[in-house]
Enzyme design. Structure first.
Site, PDB file in Angstrom:
ATOM      1  N   SER A 143       0.851  -1.187   0.000  1.00 44.41           N
ATOM      2  CA  SER A 143       0.000   0.000   0.000  1.00 44.41           C
ATOM      3  C   SER A 143       0.886   1.235   0.000  1.00 44.41           C
ATOM      4  CB  SER A 143      -0.912   0.017   1.239  1.00 44.41           C
ATOM      5  OG  SER A 143      -1.521   1.292   1.408  1.00 44.41           O
ATOM      6  N   TYR A 156      -1.574  -0.642  10.715  1.00 43.55           N
ATOM      7  CA  TYR A 156      -1.812  -1.084   9.337  1.00 43.55           C
ATOM      8  C   TYR A 156      -0.708  -0.600   8.401  1.00 43.55           C
ATOM      9  CZ  TYR A 156      -3.920  -1.547   4.716  1.00 43.55           C
ATOM     10  OH  TYR A 156      -4.150  -1.853   3.394  1.00 43.55           O
TER      11      TYR A 156
END
Length: 269
Positions: A143, A156
């Protein structure tokens, strides 16, 4: 439509929906047979039926909860032992948008189990098998938050930074062994991960939200171009090259025999 030019099998984790399901569609149309791994057997079977009818490739459903050690070991064994597998799409993951402070420890364990432990052990199994055969490829879904942790608080972003670093390390290790590595760093993508994280996707800035089909198509174009890191929304690759060059410029000074001068206190009189 029947496809008679199989490129081997692609094992895709998190294949029942979203990014994984689109990868399954695109890779089937490229001639890969598929092994689809996820928890939702009903969705996997529906996807498998559709892709068999549309493309003629072989599609196997492999039910697995990658947070379960036995299921994870089952998928890792398949990667290690099946010589037909030529591509791993390490896609399964769980989202998280909350800060670390106050987070439920059990949610953190699940986050790390799926985003770090499962990714690592599956990459390990595939890397060993592919290196022994001198061919294969691993696509790891990371990501942009892995390089921009200020955007989203909590663990995360750290898990996605790990996936990026793991991919870079694997590339350094395997680039001469015939194994291709790609880390894909999507920005915000329209998938169910938002709902699972408790976020209304319609509340997001739609000008920064990419459709999943466009994201995967861009990522596969980067794969074809042998990119180690693909950021689908990045207009100018020179920006990433400059980022990488700045990081590499640090290397000579990251480990030295003495501390930098600015850390040395004046000698007491």
């Amino acid at each position: 439509m029947t496809n008679t030019t199989s490129k081997g099998s692609a094992l895709i984790t998190g294949a029942s929906s979203g990014i994984g399901a689109v990868y399954a569609d695109r890779l089937a149309r490229r001639g890969f047979d598929l092994i689809l791994a996820a928890r939702d057997v009903g969705r996997l079977n529906a996807l498998a039926d559709r892709l068999r009818a549309a493309t003629g490739v072989q599609v196997e459903v492999l039910p697995a909860d990658l947070t379960d050690r036995a299921d994870l070991a089952k998928v890792a064994r398949r990667l290690a032992q099946d010589p037909a597998i030529t591509l791993l799409v390490n896609n399964a993951g769980v989202g998280g948008t909350g800060p670390l402070v106050g987070e439920d420890p059990l949610k953190l364990e699940t986050l790390i189990a799926l985003n770090v432990t499962a990714v690592t052990l599956l990459a390990h199994a595939a890397a060993n098998a592919f290196a022994a055969r001198g061919q294969g490829a691993i696509i790891n879904l990371a990501s942009v938050l892995g390089i921009a942790p200020e955007i989203v608080r909590g663990a995360y972003s750290a898990t996605k930074a790990y996936v990026l670093t793991l991919s870079q390390s694997l590339h350094a290790e395997l680039s001469t062994e015939g194994v291709q590595i790609q880390a894909v760093l999507p920005g915000a993508t329209r998938t169910e991960i938002w709902e699972r994280s408790g976020v209304d996707v319609n509340s997001l800035d739609q000008s920064r939200l990419m459709d999943v089909e466009e994201m995967v198509d861009a990522a596969l174009t980067g794969f074809d171009q042998l990119e180690l890191v693909t950021i689908p929304s990045l207009p100018d690759p020179a920006d990433w090259q400059a980022f990488t060059a700045a990081r590499m410029a640090l290397l000579p000074n990251l480990s030295r025999a003495h501390a930098a001068v600015r850390y040395k206190l004046p000698t007491p009189a």
